[in-house]
Structure formats: structure tokens, C-alpha cells
Design an enzyme around this catalytic site. Structure first.
Site, PDB file in Angstrom:
ATOM      1  N   LYS A  22       0.831  -1.220   0.000  1.00 59.74           N
ATOM      2  CA  LYS A  22       0.000   0.000   0.000  1.00 59.74           C
ATOM      3  C   LYS A  22       0.858   1.259   0.000  1.00 59.74           C
ATOM      4  CE  LYS A  22      -1.874   1.787   3.979  1.00 59.74           C
ATOM      5  NZ  LYS A  22      -1.738   3.225   4.188  1.00 59.74           N
ATOM      6  N   ASN A  23       1.805   1.324   0.939  1.00 57.62           N
ATOM      7  CA  ASN A  23       2.517   2.591   1.101  1.00 57.62           C
ATOM      8  C   ASN A  23       3.532   2.855  -0.011  1.00 57.62           C
ATOM      9  OD1 ASN A  23       0.909   3.221   3.231  1.00 57.62           O
ATOM     10  ND2 ASN A  23       2.392   2.653   4.814  1.00 57.62           N
ATOM     11  N   ARG A  93      -4.024  10.052   3.564  1.00 58.88           N
ATOM     12  CA  ARG A  93      -2.813  10.782   3.895  1.00 58.88           C
ATOM     13  C   ARG A  93      -1.969  11.070   2.656  1.00 58.88           C
ATOM     14  NH1 ARG A  93      -2.237  13.894   7.681  1.00 58.88           N
ATOM     15  NH2 ARG A  93      -0.075  14.445   7.969  1.00 58.88           N
ATOM     16  N   CYS A 117      -5.371   8.094   8.931  1.00 59.80           N
ATOM     17  CA  CYS A 117      -5.654   7.615  10.284  1.00 59.80           C
ATOM     18  C   CYS A 117      -5.310   8.698  11.305  1.00 59.80           C
ATOM     19  CB  CYS A 117      -4.829   6.351  10.570  1.00 59.80           C
ATOM     20  SG  CYS A 117      -5.349   4.939   9.596  1.00 59.80           S
ATOM     21  N   ARG A 122      -0.576  15.397  12.968  1.00 59.97           N
ATOM     22  CA  ARG A 122       0.326  14.824  11.949  1.00 59.97           C
ATOM     23  C   ARG A 122       0.877  15.981  11.110  1.00 59.97           C
ATOM     24  NH1 ARG A 122      -2.143   9.256   9.492  1.00 59.97           N
ATOM     25  NH2 ARG A 122      -0.031   9.145   8.665  1.00 59.97           N
ATOM     26  N   PRO A 123       1.926  16.651  11.603  1.00 55.85           N
ATOM     27  CA  PRO A 123       2.431  17.846  10.914  1.00 55.85           C
ATOM     28  C   PRO A 123       3.107  17.499   9.586  1.00 55.85           C
ATOM     29  CG  PRO A 123       3.789  17.336  12.840  1.00 55.85           C
ATOM     30  CD  PRO A 123       2.705  16.314  12.795  1.00 55.85           C
ATOM     31  N   ILE A 124       3.213  18.514   8.706  1.00 53.29           N
ATOM     32  CA  ILE A 124       3.921  18.305   7.436  1.00 53.29           C
ATOM     33  C   ILE A 124       5.010  19.368   7.254  1.00 53.29           C
ATOM     34  CG2 ILE A 124       2.027  17.096   6.273  1.00 53.29           C
ATOM     35  CD1 ILE A 124       1.581  19.810   4.771  1.00 53.29           C
ATOM     36  N   ASP A 125       5.500  19.878   8.398  1.00 51.56           N
ATOM     37  CA  ASP A 125       6.511  20.940   8.325  1.00 51.56           C
ATOM     38  C   ASP A 125       7.771  20.499   7.569  1.00 51.56           C
ATOM     39  OD1 ASP A 125       6.499  19.324  10.833  1.00 51.56           O
ATOM     40  OD2 ASP A 125       8.466  20.234  11.093  1.00 51.56           O
ATOM     41  N   GLN A 126       8.146  19.220   7.675  1.00 53.09           N
ATOM     42  CA  GLN A 126       9.379  18.761   7.005  1.00 53.09           C
ATOM     43  C   GLN A 126       9.202  18.691   5.484  1.00 53.09           C
ATOM     44  OE1 GLN A 126      12.336  18.443   8.808  1.00 53.09           O
ATOM     45  NE2 GLN A 126      10.899  19.386  10.239  1.00 53.09           N
ATOM     46  N   ASP A 306       3.428   0.320  12.292  1.00 53.88           N
ATOM     47  CA  ASP A 306       2.199  -0.197  11.672  1.00 53.88           C
ATOM     48  C   ASP A 306       1.926  -1.654  12.044  1.00 53.88           C
ATOM     49  OD1 ASP A 306       1.913   2.285  10.567  1.00 53.88           O
ATOM     50  OD2 ASP A 306       2.656   1.720   8.580  1.00 53.88           O
ATOM     51  N   ARG A 398      -9.224  -0.024   3.714  1.00 51.41           N
ATOM     52  CA  ARG A 398      -8.318   0.961   3.096  1.00 51.41           C
ATOM     53  C   ARG A 398      -6.978   0.320   2.771  1.00 51.41           C
ATOM     54  NH1 ARG A 398      -7.055   5.617   6.755  1.00 51.41           N
ATOM     55  NH2 ARG A 398      -5.376   5.551   5.259  1.00 51.41           N
TER      56      ARG A 398
HETATM   57  N1  EPU Z   1       6.486  14.309  11.419  1.00 54.98           N
HETATM   58  C1  EPU Z   1       6.692  15.644  11.707  1.00 54.98           C
HETATM   59  N2  EPU Z   1       6.761  16.513  10.656  1.00 54.98           N
HETATM   60  C2  EPU Z   1       6.646  16.139   9.372  1.00 54.98           C
HETATM   61  C3  EPU Z   1       6.411  14.772   9.080  1.00 54.98           C
HETATM   62  C4  EPU Z   1       6.353  13.871  10.130  1.00 54.98           C
HETATM   63  O1  EPU Z   1       6.792  16.021  12.863  1.00 54.98           O
HETATM   64  O2  EPU Z   1       6.704  16.998   8.467  1.00 54.98           O
HETATM   65  C5  EPU Z   1       6.446  13.328  12.531  1.00 54.98           C
HETATM   66  C6  EPU Z   1       5.079  12.663  12.667  1.00 54.98           C
HETATM   67  O3  EPU Z   1       4.195  13.425  13.455  1.00 54.98           O
HETATM   68  C7  EPU Z   1       5.442  11.325  13.279  1.00 54.98           C
HETATM   69  C8  EPU Z   1       6.811  11.016  12.678  1.00 54.98           C
HETATM   70  O4  EPU Z   1       7.328  12.261  12.212  1.00 54.98           O
HETATM   71  O5  EPU Z   1       5.564  11.457  14.659  1.00 54.98           O
HETATM   72  C9  EPU Z   1       6.813  10.026  11.550  1.00 54.98           C
HETATM   73  O6  EPU Z   1       5.870  10.410  10.542  1.00 54.98           O
HETATM   74  P1  EPU Z   1       6.049   9.992   9.013  1.00 54.98           P
HETATM   75  O7  EPU Z   1       6.106  11.249   8.197  1.00 54.98           O
HETATM   76  O8  EPU Z   1       7.151   9.008   8.895  1.00 54.98           O
HETATM   77  O9  EPU Z   1       4.664   9.254   8.718  1.00 54.98           O
HETATM   78  P2  EPU Z   1       3.766   9.367   7.416  1.00 54.98           P
HETATM   79  O10 EPU Z   1       4.612   9.501   6.219  1.00 54.98           O
HETATM   80  O11 EPU Z   1       2.666  10.339   7.634  1.00 54.98           O
HETATM   81  C10 EPU Z   1       3.824   6.824   6.851  1.00 54.98           C
HETATM   82  C11 EPU Z   1       2.828   5.733   6.613  1.00 54.98           C
HETATM   83  C12 EPU Z   1       2.188   5.343   7.943  1.00 54.98           C
HETATM   84  C13 EPU Z   1       3.267   4.935   8.932  1.00 54.98           C
HETATM   85  C14 EPU Z   1       4.349   6.024   9.049  1.00 54.98           C
HETATM   86  C15 EPU Z   1       5.521   5.602   9.901  1.00 54.98           C
HETATM   87  C16 EPU Z   1       2.060   6.218   4.388  1.00 54.98           C
HETATM   88  C17 EPU Z   1       0.959   6.692   3.507  1.00 54.98           C
HETATM   89  N3  EPU Z   1       1.815   6.221   5.691  1.00 54.98           N
HETATM   90  O12 EPU Z   1       3.117   7.923   7.394  1.00 54.98           O
HETATM   91  O13 EPU Z   1       1.388   4.219   7.633  1.00 54.98           O
HETATM   92  O14 EPU Z   1       2.690   4.731  10.199  1.00 54.98           O
HETATM   93  O15 EPU Z   1       4.829   6.357   7.747  1.00 54.98           O
HETATM   94  O16 EPU Z   1       6.107   4.443   9.389  1.00 54.98           O
HETATM   95  O17 EPU Z   1       3.127   5.834   3.917  1.00 54.98           O
HETATM   96  C18 EPU Z   1      -0.439   2.759   7.818  1.00 54.98           C
HETATM   97  O18 EPU Z   1      -0.090   2.235   6.746  1.00 54.98           O
HETATM   98  O19 EPU Z   1      -1.287   2.260   8.579  1.00 54.98           O
HETATM   99  C19 EPU Z   1       0.174   4.023   8.214  1.00 54.98           C
HETATM  100  C20 EPU Z   1      -0.381   4.832   9.083  1.00 54.98           C
END
Ligand code: EPU
Length: 429
Positions: A22-23, A93, A117, A122-126, A306, A398
Site C-alpha cells: 500500500k505505502n 494521507r 488515520c 500529523r504535521p507536514i513541516d518537514q 504499523d 483501506r
Molecule cells: N512528522 C513531523 N513533521 C513532518 C512529518 C512527520 O513532525 O513533516 C512526525 C510525525 O508526526 C510522526 C513522525 O514524524 O511522529 C513520523 O511520521 P512519518 O512522516 O514518517 O509518517 P507518514 O509519512 O505520515 C507513513 C505511513 C504510515 C506509517 C508512518 C511511519 C504512508 C501513507 N503512511 O506515514 O502508515 O505509520 O509512515 O512508518 O506511507 C499505515 O499504513 O497504517 C500508516 C499509518
């Protein structure tokens, strides 16, 4: 409303084949718009997150032809207005990967804040930091629309403040055609990041180091069409591994990359399961008692967040007390409340769950609070005495292709049933 009705107490036995990741799919599908040629992607999982992405791409003008159930052709010769509205972005997401891809393809993008989820903030600042370093201007409108714009993207040296799967992918997507060299440091190393880089390289990109902390991208002028097959889903495989161990079954899980499953294998063996690795399959069985295990989730190659809910569901039946520490998300124990309804003895304090093994779980009405929390409920239900009814199963669908058929093929007693929701029920009266 649809529910899963599960009668527990039946060890899983037989063979199951794992679908595409999926991811990886939710990153690779948006990346097809980086080429003006046709891309054919194989091993796409047939899940609702992918269906939503197809709708988003169609709205952008991409022609999508389904070749067979898991093979799809994408023709992004023409792209319309680079806008992804809230009505579609809210369902998943990964809709934010359209920011990176549209920025590269069109020089601008407007994408509504993504859904997905709920694990707290869930910030996207990075992601934004990376786009800005490449020369883009990024703003967020009061209504939640994220706008990114760049006359030209220029290679840059970017150090992520924390390891983020999404930011690593999104910035890679924005940098692939940026002029010059981009170096990304403190990158996530998940298998789907390597898969995306391999896909982009098969289109003519020059990306090295994916799967390590440092990714180096030489921007290229043109990306051409390609044919590519997505890797097997690490988390789907892990979920069936845990389900086999939890039910005291014996399952051969086919179409996997055992290397991606090592962290899960190690914990399952500690918990008393037997795990045998083959080239592209893995067999999990358990005859002895379930034993307590401590674990902490971490970015790859650590134990995957996960898989945390599924392991907790299994350890709810282990002898002794297990300590589960969530190292990635702030709020990923919401499903524990549902497990407690089934008799699980679990206390949560912030990011730590103390799981005292109970002799048995009992069937109860519960709900899937999110995708992996839903998988945990299924595992608990299959081990429990009696019948469990799981609501809000759209979360589970999903991310798991054909979950009912696959579990039935392993001998589980599971049905998907349509039940009238409150309003329809009242009308029927
Ligand atoms: N974070 C920040 N700022 C950012 C981005 C992330 O602070 O700009 C923090 C998040 O709040 C979190 C950590 O960094 O505490 C890790 O977040 P990450 O960005 O790695 O997660 P994601 O990309 O939103 C993906 C998977 C998730 C999985 C996480 C961690 C996808 C679509 N989603 O999420 O998968 O839990 O990586 O491995 O790839 C799932 O499949 O059930 C799922 C939730």
C-alpha cells in the site's frame, strides 16, 4: 453500514499470498504524472486508498486503464488544473504526494490538507521545509489548502529534523527534476522508499542511496514511461504472520521479502512462534504457549509502528506482562479501549502500554478505530471465545486487499455483513 462478524477459536492454516505494498503504491501512483509518457504499474493492491488515488488522478486529467485486477496503465500526457480538492484529499494521507509531483510537473500545486488515520497531530513541516529549500514558495490558506509554487526547482542540501517517511518521499518527488544535485539527510529507510526510488530510476531518474540515511539526487530533464512491479506489502505480510502465531496456527505466507520482515520475525520467535524463511515466502506456526515480549516501535529497520496494534492484540493472550512503547506516533493506542471490551488487560500511559496477558479474550461488539487498529481487532476476534462484531471496517479495507477471502482461505470464520444503520433501521420500523 458494513461489519465483520468473526467467530473465534479457529487456528489459521494453509497458504496466503501477499498483495502489493500500500505505502509504495500510494507514492508510485502519484509519481506516474512525472512523465508525459505511459506508465504501466503491476502488483497494485486492490484497496480503497488506491481507488481514491485513481479518482484524484482522473480529476487531474490522467487517463487510467485497468489492464487486469492489479495492473494499471497511467497516461498523464495531459494534466489539467493542478488542484486536489478537500473532498478527495480528506480520504487519505498520501494525497499530499501530489504536492511534490504537481510541483515538479506543473511548477505549482494546490492540495487540501490530507486525511488518513488519526494518531494525534500529523504535521507536514518537514515536507514544506524541503520544498522551500528547493526554491518553492509554500503557503497554507485558512481553509486548509496548501499552495506550492516554483518558477524553477533548484537542487539543495536538506537535513530533515526527524525521520519522516512522507517528507523523504515528497521531497524526493520534488527534487527528481530539480536543476543540479539534491542531498537529503536523515532520511527514512522504509522498503517503500527504496521501491519509489527504483521506480523513478526506471523512468530515467538518477537517485542513489535510497534505503540509507542519505539520498543523493541528480536532477534530470526528462522522465520517460516505464513498466514497474510494486514490492509485496511488509505490513500485510506481518499481519498474517501475527495472526498465524496468535491463533496457534500454521501458515505459509507467499510473495514476501523476508528481509523486510526481520524485526517482526525476531519478536514472534521470542513470543514462542516458529518462523521459517524461504526465498520469497515465510512460514509461521505456534504450538507452545505465547510468551511475553517487550517492544518499541521505531523507523525502519526498527520494529514498524504499523505492526504495533497487531502485536499488542496477540500479547494480550501471552503468559506474563509485555511492555509496548510507541516511538513514532503520539496517539497510537486508541484501539486498546476496544481490546479491553474483549477482556484484554492493558493499561496505557502516554506512549507506553502495559499488557498483562489474560487467559482468554471474549467476543464483543467492537470497532476499528483506524487501519492497523482494525487489523488488531480482527486478530483478537479470531483468538477469542465466541463472536465478535467489528464496525467501521472501511478503515481495514483501506489497506488490506481481499481480507475476508484471504482469512477464509486460511480457515477463519469471518463474514462481511451489511447491517442497517440507525436511520435506515428506524425507517424500516
Ligand atoms: N512528522 C513531523 N513533521 C513532518 C512529518 C512527520 O513532525 O513533516 C512526525 C510525525 O508526526 C510522526 C513522525 O514524524 O511522529 C513520523 O511520521 P512519518 O512522516 O514518517 O509518517 P507518514 O509519512 O505520515 C507513513 C505511513 C504510515 C506509517 C508512518 C511511519 C504512508 C501513507 N503512511 O506515514 O502508515 O505509520 O509512515 O512508518 O506511507 C499505515 O499504513 O497504517 C500508516 C499509518
Amino acid at each position: 453500514m458494513e461489519k465483520f462478524i468473526v467467530e473465534g477459536g479457529c487456528p489459521l492454516e494453509g497458504e496466503v499470498t501477499i498483495s502489493g505494498a500500500k505505502n509504495a503504491a500510494v507514492a508510485i501512483i502519484p509519481a506516474t504524472i512525472l512523465s508525459q509518457d505511459v506508465c504501466v504499474i503491476e502488483n497494485i493492491p486492490n484497496i480503497s486508498d488506491v481507488t481514491v488515488l485513481f479518482q484524484i488522478l482522473k480529476g487531474l486529467g490522467v487517463k487510467i486503464r485497468i489492464i487486469d485486477r492489479n495492473t494499471v496503465e497511467f497516461d498523464a500526457t495531459q494534466i489539467k488544473e493542478p488542484v486536489v480538492p478537500y473532498e478527495l484529499a480528506r480520504y487519505m494521507r498520501a494525497s499530499y504526494y501530489l504536492l511534490g509531483t504537481l510541483l515538479t510537473r506543473c511548477g505549482r500545486a494546490s492540495v487540501a490538507m490530507p486525511g488518513g488515520c488519526d494518531f494525534g497531530v500529523r504535521p507536514i513541516d518537514q515536507h514544506m521545509k524541503g520544498f522551500e529549500a528547493l526554491g518553492a514558495t509554500v503557503t497554507i490558506e485558512p481553509g486548509g489548502m496548501i499552495n506550492a509554487r516554483a518558477d524553477m526547482l533548484l537542487g539543495a542540501h536538506i537535513y530533515f529534523d526527524m525521520v519522516s517517511v512522507g517528507a523523504t518521499i515528497n521531497v524526493m518527488l520534488a527534487a527528481v527534476k530539480a536543476k543540479g544535485v539534491t542531498i537529503l539527510e536523515n532520511c527514512a529507510k522504509e522498503p517503500h522508499i527504496v521501491d519509489l526510488a527504483n521506480f523513478l530510476n526506471s523512468m530515467g531518474a538518477d537517485i542513489r542511496g535510497a534505503g540509507t540515511d542519505v539520498i543523493k539526487i541528480h536532477g534530470v530533464d526528462i522522465l520517460h514511461g516505464t513498466s514497474y512491479s510494486i514490492i509485496p506489502d511488509q505490513i500485510e505480510a506481518g499481519t498474517y504472520m501475527v495472526a498465524a502465531a496468535a491463533t496457534g496456527g500454521d501458515v505459509l505466507i507467499k510473495n514476501v521479502i523476508p528481509k523486510h520482515l526481520e524485526a517482526i520475525t525476531e519478536k514472534l520467535e521470542k513470543a514462542g512462534a516458529q518462523v521459517t524463511e524461504f526465498d520469497d515466502s515465510i512460514r509461521v506456526s505456534r504450538t507452545g504457549p505465547l510468551k511475553r515480549v517487550n517492544l518499541k516501535t521505531m523507523p525502519h529497520p526498527g520494529f514498524p509502528t504499523d505492526m504495533q496494534p497487531q502485536m499488542t492484540a496477540m500479547l494480550a493472550l501471552a503468559e506474563g506482562t509485555s511492555i509496548i512503547t510507541e516511538g513514532v506516533w503520539d496517539h497510537r493506542f486508541r484501539y486498546v479501549e476496544e481490546l479491553r471490551r474483549m477482556g484484554a488487560l492493558i493499561q496505557v500511559d502516554g506512549k507506553v502500554a502495559v499488557v498483562e496477558g489474560a487467559p482468554r479474550l471474549s467476543g464483543a461488539p467492537v470497532r476499528a478505530v483506524d487501519l492497523r487498529g482494525g487489523a488488531a481487532m480482527l486478530i483478537a476476534a479470531m483468538t477469542a471465545d465466541g463472536i465478535t462484531e467489528i464496525e467501521d471496517i472501511e478503515y481495514i479495507e483501506r489497506g488490506y486487499e481481499d481480507i475476508v477471502e484471504k482469512l477464509r482461505g486460511l480457515g477463519a470464520h469471518i463474514q462481511k455483513r451489511v447491517v442497517p444503520d440507525g436511520a435506515a433501521f428506524r425507517e424500516a420500523l
